[in-house]
Structures are given as structure tokens and as C-alpha cells.
Design a protein around this motif. Structure first.
Motif, mmCIF file in Angstrom:
data_model
loop_
_atom_site.group_PDB
_atom_site.id
_atom_site.type_symbol
_atom_site.label_atom_id
_atom_site.label_comp_id
_atom_site.label_asym_id
_atom_site.label_seq_id
_atom_site.Cartn_x
_atom_site.Cartn_y
_atom_site.Cartn_z
ATOM 1 N N GLN A 129 -4.412 4.348 -0.174
ATOM 2 C CA GLN A 129 -5.085 3.976 -1.410
ATOM 3 C C GLN A 129 -4.276 4.332 -2.646
ATOM 4 O OE1 GLN A 129 -7.930 2.299 -1.720
ATOM 5 N NE2 GLN A 129 -8.220 2.150 0.498
ATOM 6 N N ALA A 130 -2.986 4.522 -2.533
ATOM 7 C CA ALA A 130 -2.202 4.920 -3.699
ATOM 8 C C ALA A 130 -0.920 4.095 -3.816
ATOM 9 C CB ALA A 130 -1.876 6.419 -3.614
ATOM 10 N N PRO A 131 -0.981 2.818 -4.134
ATOM 11 C CA PRO A 131 -2.198 2.019 -4.348
ATOM 12 C C PRO A 131 -2.639 1.354 -3.051
ATOM 13 C CG PRO A 131 -0.289 0.755 -4.990
ATOM 14 C CD PRO A 131 0.233 2.089 -4.509
ATOM 15 N N SER B 225 -8.460 4.363 -10.942
ATOM 16 C CA SER B 225 -7.104 4.555 -10.456
ATOM 17 C C SER B 225 -6.747 6.022 -10.293
ATOM 18 C CB SER B 225 -6.119 3.869 -11.405
ATOM 19 O OG SER B 225 -6.245 4.422 -12.701
ATOM 20 N N ASP B 226 -7.211 6.877 -11.177
ATOM 21 C CA ASP B 226 -6.837 8.278 -11.078
ATOM 22 C C ASP B 226 -7.829 9.089 -10.278
ATOM 23 O OD1 ASP B 226 -8.948 8.273 -12.735
ATOM 24 O OD2 ASP B 226 -7.897 9.038 -14.495
ATOM 25 N N GLY C 297 0.809 -1.210 0.000
ATOM 26 C CA GLY C 297 0.000 0.000 0.000
ATOM 27 C C GLY C 297 0.843 1.261 0.000
ATOM 28 N N GLN D 255 -15.819 -2.058 -9.409
ATOM 29 C CA GLN D 255 -14.386 -2.143 -9.110
ATOM 30 C C GLN D 255 -13.636 -3.047 -10.073
ATOM 31 O OE1 GLN D 255 -16.821 -2.467 -6.823
ATOM 32 N NE2 GLN D 255 -16.578 -0.425 -5.924
ATOM 33 N N THR E 188 -1.863 8.304 -0.003
ATOM 34 C CA THR E 188 -2.252 9.385 -0.903
ATOM 35 C C THR E 188 -1.667 10.699 -0.388
ATOM 36 O OG1 THR E 188 -4.298 9.740 0.341
ATOM 37 C CG2 THR E 188 -4.386 8.182 -1.500
#
Length: 912
Positions: A311-313, A477-478, A287, A609, A290
Motif C-alpha cells: 500500500q505504499a503506494p 496517503s500519509d 505497488g 477514497q 509499507t
């Protein structure tokens, strides 16, 4: 008799008178000579044995006999080979005749057949003929033994054959006499043949034949019997773990040639001892944080906060979670801090701030109302925003009616368009101007709209229009979220942002549908969507779409041993509410014409998703199942109330392996060919119209042409690859550039159901440019499975025409049909049939009997939960008969049910 009478008469004439007078009385009858008996053999020929090369003498004697001859094996012996002697019997006075012949070894050896060499005598007399007994002539000993005699295990083996002869025969096994009474596996026949009933490893030995007869004792040469054992494979071991910890790798399993192991020169096991299949191990993704959000306002504790998300990723597949805190705070000095103020001043300050805030809110409301009334003074009626069909966060707004003195369009309603733009950040419910404050209240941060290629979703009523243009380049994703912005009034243009993407030609269709319904069809693919009347609420219209997802733009719904059997299709808008089920038709390539079910079929849908979820398994439906699937040999029809992305998958149902229907399409480059190189491409694709259309479009862009009709092939779930080879090439004029004898497409690549067109290329080279004729044979078969052969004979210099530009049997239907024209059954007849069959009948003559008559009774509980079960059955019937589109099957079912009153309605009102 006449001659005798003449003789007597002559005698009477020539007799003298003196003789006559001297004779007394003539007798009534004259005595005749006694009759000669049949020949009787005094000596008959006897059996004989030829020792070495000495001939055998055969003799016979008969009396009375005028002639005697020998007859051997059905043929007369030459008269010159007989030695005849004649004498007279002193007692009877009859002639006795004696004959001798010689039989040589050569004569006996030249006899071919099952019988031995035999001779017999035939004697003649005036009374007739007599035959003697047969005498057999045999060679005293004729033993021929092989030096080595290998036989397979467990086969009956006849070791030696000894000619029949008088005497004793013994068989020796390694110099020990074989006693068949002690070992029942040995059998010595009456003809002295030694038969081994079941060849065993213990029977490997040296065998000798000892023969004794009246002539001599002979011992044959030794025969060596070798019992060999062919090898057999053991069971496969379990598949090993994937050798790659991350990404694509291999799995292997082994077997050994030990069941049994080959012995005494037996054949080794055929086939590979090792099998490998590809495997994919999901890579762990750690992970990541963000960016920090903006600092919050300074609080009463003189601190402000900000947060971030992992979450990024996000961590997936066992990846590590982000280390550190999700929130942080720090002291702030902005504004007035409660800790730095005196108690009295704090109360006063807070009171002033509240009053100022209230005044600001009142002024903002007044300005908003004035602006709202000014912008909307030309409008009237209610506008239902299309976003309400897609999201739950937007509601229709109220607008005033337009003035009658509109100088631009006095009679037409204004065009109001809400466009969807993209920006990074949350979605806001209020339309903002260019100079609006950046401090907005976030309404939601979830994905509201699906990415759709070049799609407008429109909602109409009698006086107003609104439309949405959705971008296609949105992804999770973006973090881009759509925002709805209103467009200015008539005659006023406003700059706004929108993103569109062109649709794939031939893989999508759309149409604006309302309450009357319609049908969307992608030509030559077998994919269609039926929207029954009443599905869309009265007074609303939606631009609905139907798209076949290409293989490189979607993930596969299969997992494990599952295989994709149909194209992956998206229909939408995915968020719209449906009053009744729609019918989605998908072609599939599962072989279903077997007496027992070989497939476990499942319908899957894709979530927002991107993950795939199982909607239902055929045969395991429950009351909670949201869909109903009607399965046919080449396609399936899905009744569903939620639009989205769907695909049909399946896996083998033990113990029998399932089969997929494939197509083999052979292509060649279009003439003229100015190079010595020439290639043939063979595609292995699913037996669906969409798959063949995709290959035809691809080859058309490459300049290829289809040489023959595609050939069908059943591909079995057996872990065996597909093997392709080329044969009978005229090597004088052509040369193959392949180094191997054949090419193979791995089993997993075909069974996984990837929509990528799989093919093999055969590269050839001709001797010169003058060579134009090509004749060869291409064989395609699954190892230990079925196959097909292409017999190719073509002239590469001629301009080849496509053999079949479109898939055979695919009617060219229009891409969209709107309203009553999309349905074969008129609405008046539909309503009367529903009124007659919806109500339950005590005799069972209701919609349940109609379902059984039409073959839709696999799970009746699904239809029982609908307000009009008959209407849903008729919708499914419309989808199943979109090709023939006649009422014969429906009329036949109603006639069998005894619904004569409905048949009268169909005859009078229907367009039959």
C-alpha cells in the motif's frame, strides 16, 4: 345652329324683289356637302432588318389624309425627318398622302428594354384619326458570346441569348447539332435561348450559335462552358488512440476533400482536415511495500511474526503488484519457549503466567475505577459524544452530577471538550495519559472522520457539552488517523494537539442547528442547504457546514464526454444520521429551454477514497435511488438523507448536441495607467452566480474592474473551439501586440467543466501617454456557433467604477438562519396541511395532487416511501421559493385542490 340661322336670314334680306318673284317655292331643307370619311391606309409599314449599318426605310400611304406622321416606341418622330408626297386619286377625287422615314442602327441600339424597336403611322382627316399596324425593326444578327463561361455543377445555366428574328437558329456542341428532343437536359426556347437545365460534367464543351435569316447566315464565336465542381468533405475518421502512453497527450481524426473532389478549378473544402483534442492516459503505478510491522510476541513454536502491506503506494492503473511475501517469521529466544522446557515444567510455567495475568488485570481494573470515580465526581448527567454521529466505534459515557459546592462555577455546568488529534498509527478507544503503556488494543484502522476546514462538531444536552475540533490536513496517503482525547475538568488545563485550517472567505458557512432546523446559504453563489424541522433528533445540536470546493482542491466528477454543470459542494458532517431528507440547492449552467431533451443529467457523490460515484440519473430513478432531484432552468434541488460532496454532471443526448450557458466578462486595469501597455481580459465562465463571484474576487485582487454586464453565450457540444478577436482599433493611437488575428480557447477546456477561470488577454500599446481614449470591438464566438460582440469606448485615464460588483439577480441572503425564522411556512400550518393530505384519498385529492400542482410529480414513488409525503413536498417547496418566499403558489395549489379548510387555517394562523 345660330350661325346657320343668321346666314339664312341675311340671304332673305338681301334678295331683290325680282328674284323673289321668279322663285317658285322654297324647299324645306337645303342640301349639305357630303361628310369626309376616316383615313384608310393604302400602304402600311413593314418589318425590316438592319444589315450592317444600312438604315431601314419605312413607308405608309393613306387617303383621305390631311396629315400623316410616324410614331416610334411611343414617341413622335420629328416632322423634319418625314418625306411627304401628296397626290389626287383620279377615281375618287380624294387626296392621297404618302410619308417615308429612315431608321438607323444607332436608333435601334439605343433602345433599352424587353421590346424590340417599332414604328407605326397615324393619319388625320376631318372625320378623325387612324393608326396603322406596328412595324418592327431589328438588327439582322447580334451574337455576343463569352470566351469562357464557368458554371457550378447542378445549376441551371442560360448559356446564350439571341435576339428574336425571322430565320433558323442551330446550336452546336463541339460542332454537333444539339437536338433537344434527344437530350432533355437541353432546352431551346422560342426566343432561341439555349438553356442547360442541370449543369453536368458532360456539358463541359464548346458551344456555337449558327443563325440564318433572309439577310444572311452568321456563325458566332465559340463559347467555352466549363462546369466546375466544388470539393466536399468526407466523414471524419474514428479518433486515434492517445499518443501518450502515460499522462497528457493528443488524439486526432482526419477527413479528406473527396466527397466530391474539386474539378475544373472548383473551390477546395473549407475548414481543417485534421482535428486534435487533448487526452489523458492514466499512468500505471507499481505497488510498494509499507514498513514492516513490529514483531509479534514469541509463540509456542519459538517463532514470532511480522507483516507488511502493498500500500505504499497501492498498484493502480495496471501497475505491477509488489513482489515478495506479505509476512515473515523467525526464531525467537524471548521468554520461556515450550520446546526448551520439560513437559512438567511447561505446565507449571503456563499456570503461573495465567495467574499473574489475572492478578494484573484485576489490579488494572481497580486502579481504573478509582481514577475514573475521582475524575468524574464533579459531573452528572449523560454526555453524548459527537463522535457517535461520525463513527460507529464511540459510545456515550456516564458521569456523576457535580457537587453544589463547586468553588469556580457554582451554577454553570463544566465545559467538557473532546479534541481530535492526529498521530501515525491505529485509533484507540480509551483515553491515554502521558505515562500510559504503549501496548494498546487497536479498535479500527479505517478512516472515521472526513477532513474539514476549521470545523467544530458539537453535541449539546441540557446539562453538558462536548465538542470536536477536526483537523483539515488529513489525507489517506500519509495514513494519519484521528484520535479523540478528553480534556480535563473545570479549572484544570491539559495540553493537547489539534490542527485547524482557515476557511475560504465567501465559499463556506456553518451554523449550530438543532431539532428546529434551519438554512445554510453561501451568499451570492446560489448554493444553500435547507435542514427541515425534525431532521436532527430532539435534544441534540450539530455544527453543520456548507463548503464550495475550489477547483485546485478537488477532482472533477466528469468522465468521458461528460461535463460539470454545477459547483462541487460539500455539506456535513458526513456521518450524521438524519431523521428526514435535507434539501441541497445547486446552480447549474445547462440550457434546458428546448422542446426536446438534449441532456442526460446525473448527480454524483465523492467517496472517502476520492472516487466519484453516480447517485442517480434524472429520469431513471428507481425505488433504490437514495435521492430525488428537482430540476429548474437555473438550479436544481436535491432531496437526500446522506450528507457528503455532490456535483451535477451531464452529457449530450443524441441526436441533438446539448448547450451550456456561459458568461463572458470583460475586465480592464483600474486607472491611473502610467505605462504604454494596456490589457483587456475576457473570461469565459459558467453562467452561475458562484463562477462570476469567483472571477470578481480574482480581478479585485489583481486590480481589475468589470467594464460591462457579463454577456450570455450558448456553447454547443460540437468539438469547435471558442474564438476571440479584436477589431476596429484606431491604429493611429493604438497597436495590438498580438501576432495572430485571433485567439482560441480549446473546446475540451471549456466542455470539461474545469472550475479554473478561463480567459484570454488582448495586449495593446498606445502611441504615447497622452492617449487616453480607447474604442474598439471585441468579438467572441464559437466556430460554427453563436457569438457576442463587446462595443468598448472608455477613457483609461479616468478611475473606472465596477460595472456590477455582485451578480445580477442574486439576493443578498444571510449566511445562516436558525429555527422557525428560516422557514416561510409556520409549523402549525405545516402540521395541519400534512394531516389533511398525507392520508390517501379515493378521489386522489391528497399529497399526489399537491405534487402535481407544484410540479414535483416527476417520480412520486420517492415521496410515497416517506412517513409524511406532504412534509417532504413542503420542504422541497421551501427550498424552491427561498428567493420570493411567499405563499401564493402554495395557496393557489391548495385552492385548486378544493382544500378550503386548509386555506382558512393559512389565512387565520399564517403570517401571509
Amino acid at each position: 345652329c345660330k350661325n346657320v340661322c343668321v346666314c339664312v336670314f341675311s340671304a332673305c334680306v338681301f334678295m331683290s324683289s325680282s328674284d323673289y318673284s321668279e322663285a317658285e317655292v322654297l324647299p324645306d331643307q337645303f342640301p349639305s356637302a357630303p361628310a369626309e370619311p376616316l383615313p384608310e391606309f393604302l400602304l402600311e409599314p413593314e418589318d425590316g432588318f438592319i444589315v450592317k449599318n444600312r438604315p431601314v426605310q419605312l413607308r405608309c400611304r393613306a387617303s383621305p389624309a390631311t396629315q400623316i406622321y410616324f410614331k416610334c416606341n411611343g414617341e413622335w418622330v420629328n416632322q423634319n425627318d418625314h418625306i411627304t408626297r401628296e397626290s389626287l386619286d383620279q377615281i375618287t377625287g380624294l387626296v392621297v398622302r404618302e410619308v417615308d422615314i429612315s431608321v438607323s442602327r444607332t436608333q435601334v441600339e439605343e433602345l433599352f428594354g424587353l421590346e424590340d424597336y417599332w414604328c407605326q403611322c397615324v393619319a388625320w382627316s376631318s372625320a378623325g384619326t387612324t393608326k396603322s399596324n406596328r412595324a418592327y425593326v431589328r438588327i439582322a444578327c447580334q451574337c455576343s458570346f463569352p470566351s469562357v463561361c464557368p458554371v457550378p455543377l447542378n445549376l441551371c445555366h442560360k448559356l446564350l441569348l439571341l435576339p428574336r428574328q425571322r430565320g433558323d437558329v442551330d446550336w452546336l456542341k463541339n460542332e454537333d447539332v444539339i437536338d433537344s428532343s434527344q437530350d432533355s437536359n437541353f432546352l431551346i426556347t422560342i426566343d432561341h435561348n439555349l438553356i442547360i437545365k442541370q449543369a453536368r460534367l458532360s456539358d463541359t464543351a464548346n458551344y456555337t450559335c449558327v443563325a440564318r435569316n433572309v439577310v444572311a447566315k452568321r456563325r458566332s464565336s465559340t463559347a467555352t462552358l466549363i462546369v466546375y465542381v466544388s470539393g466536399g468533405w468526407s466523414s471524419w475518421t474514428e479518433w486515434s488512440e492517445c499518443n501518450a502512453r502515460c499522462g497528457r497527450g493528443w488524439q486526432r481524426r482526419t477527413r479528406s476533400c473527396t466527397n466530391p473532389a474539386p474539378l475544373n478549378g472548383g473551390a477546395f473544402c473549407e475548414g481543417p482536415p485534421v482535428q486534435r483534442v487533448t487526452c489523458t492516459t492514466l499512468c500505471p503505478v507499481d505497488g510498494g511495500w509499507t514498513e514492516w510491522a513490529k514483531w509479534s510476541a514469541c509463540g509456542t513454536e519459538c517463532t514470532h511474526w511480522r507483516s507488511r502491506e502493498c500500500q505504499a503506494p497501492p498498484p493502480i492503473n495496471g501497475g505491477k503488484h509488489c513482489s515478495g511475501g506479505m509476512m515473515e517469521s523467525k526464531n525467537c529466544t524471548e521468554g520461556l519457549c515450550a520446546r526448551t522446557l520439560a513437559p512438567g515444567m511447561g505446565v507449571a510455567v503456563y499456570t503461573g503466567l495465567v495467574v499473574a495475568l489475572l492478578l494484573s488485570v484485576v489490579m488494572a481494573l481497580c486502579v481504573g475505577v478509582l481514577a475514573y470515580r475521582r475524575r468524574c465526581r464533579h459531573l452528572h448527567g449523560d454526555i453524548t459524544d459527537s463522535s457517535s454521529a461520525l463513527t460507529a466505534a464511540f459510545h456515550p459515557g456516564n458521569y456523576k452530577p457535580p457537587r453544589q459546592d463547586n468553588p469556580l462555577h457554582p451554577s454553570a455546568p463544566p465545559d467538557l471538550t473532546a479534541t481530535a488529534g492526529t498521530f501515525r498509527g491505529p485509533l484507540f478507544s480509551l483515553p491515554q495519559g502521558v505515562n500510559d503503556s504503549p501496548h494498546k488494543i487497536p479498535m479500527t484502522d479505517s478512516l472515521l472522520l472526513d477532513p474539514l476546514p476549521s470545523l467544530k462538531i458539537k453535541v449539546y444536552n441540557s446539562s453538558t457539552l462536548s465538542s470536536l475540533e477536526l483537523p483539515a490536513d488529513m489525507s489517506l496517503s500519509d495514513g494519519e488517523i484521528l484520535s479523540l482525547k478528553s480534556v480535563g475538568t473545570v479549572g484544570r488545563e491539559r495540553d493537547y494537539h489539534s490542527h485547524t485550517m482557515s476557511r475560504e472567505s465567501g465559499l463556506s458557512t456553518s451554523a449550530t442547528l438543532g431539532n428546529l432546523g434551519g438554512r445554510l446559504t453561501i451568499p451570492n453563489t446560489g448554493v444553500s442547504l435547507l435542514v427541515p424541522p425534525g431532521t436532527i433528533p430532539q435534544g441534540k445540536f450539530y455544527e453543520m457546514y456548507l463548503i464550495i470546493n475550489k477547483w485546485e482542491k478537488t477532482t472533477l466528477p466528469s468522465e468521458g464526454s461528460q461535463t460539470v454543470l454545477s459547483p462541487v459542494v460539500s455539506c456535513g458532517p458526513s456521518g450524521m444520521l438524519l431523521n428526514r431528507p435535507v434539501v441541497l440547492t445547486l446552480p447549474h449552467c445547462a440550457q434546458l429551454d428546448t422542446p426536446t431533451p438534449d441532456w442526460t443529467l446525473a448527480l454524483k457523490t465523492q467517496t472517502h477514497q476520492g472516487a466519484w460515484e453516480e447517485v442517480l440519473t434524472v429520469g431513471e430513478e428507481t425505488l433504490s435511488s437514495p435521492c430525488y432531484l428537482q430540476l429548474e432552468e437555473e438550479c436544481c434541488h436535491v432531496l437526500m438523507e446522506q450528507l457528503g460532496t455532490y456535483g451535477l454532471v451531464g452529457q449530450s443526448c443524441p441526436p441533438r448536441p446539448a448547450c451550456k450557458r456561459l458568461q463572458l466578462a470583460l475586465f480592464a486595469p483600474r486607472a491611473p495607467c502610467l505605462s504604454l501597455d494596456f490589457s483587456l481580459r475576457i473570461y469565459c465562465i459558467h453562467d452561475t452566480p458562484h463562477a462570476l463571484k469567483e472571477v470578481l474576487d480574482l480581478e479585485r485582487s489583481l486590480g481589475g474592474v468589470l467594464l460591462e454586464h457579463p454577456k450570455p453565450l450558448l456553447f454547443k457540444d460540437s468539438y469547435h473551439n471558442l474564438r476571440l478577436s479584436i477589431h476596429d482599433i484606431p491604429h493611429t493611437y493604438w497597436r495590438s501586440k498580438l501576432l495572430a488575428k485571433y485567439q482560441e480557447i480549446p473546446f475540451y477546456h471549456i466542455w470539461s467543466g474545469s472550475q479554473r477561470p478561463l480567459h484570454c488577454t488582448f495586449s495593446l500599446e498606445r502611441a504615447s501617454l497622452a492617449v487616453s481614449q480607447l474604442a474598439c470591438k471585441i468579438c467572441v464566438r464559437q466556430v460554427e456557433g453563436e457569438g457576442q460582440i463587446f462595443q468598448l469606448h472608455t477613457d483609461i485615464q479616468e478611475t473606472l467604477l465596477p460595472h456590477s460588483p455582485l451578480p445580477s439577480g442574486s439576493p443578498c441572503l444571510p449566511s445562516s438562519q436558525v429555527g422557525p425564522y428560516a422557514f416561510r411556512l409556520p409549523d402549525s400550518i405545516r402540521q395541519k396541511i400534512c394531516a389533511s393530505l398525507d392520508a390517501p384519498s379515493a378521489r386522489g385529492c391528497d399529497w399526489r395532487l399537491l405534487a402535481r400542482s407544484l410540479g414535483f410529480d416527476r417520480y412520486l414513488n420517492y415521496f410515497a416511501t416517506k412517513p409524511s409525503p406532504t412534509g417532504v413536498l413542503l420542504d422541497l417547496w421551501e427550498a424552491c421559493h427561498q428567493g420570493d418566499a411567499d405563499l401564493v403558489s402554495l395557496a393557489t395549489a391548495l385552492e385548486e385542490m378544493g382544500k378550503s379548510e386548509v386555506l382558512v387555517v393559512m389565512t387565520t394562523d399564517g403570517d401571509c
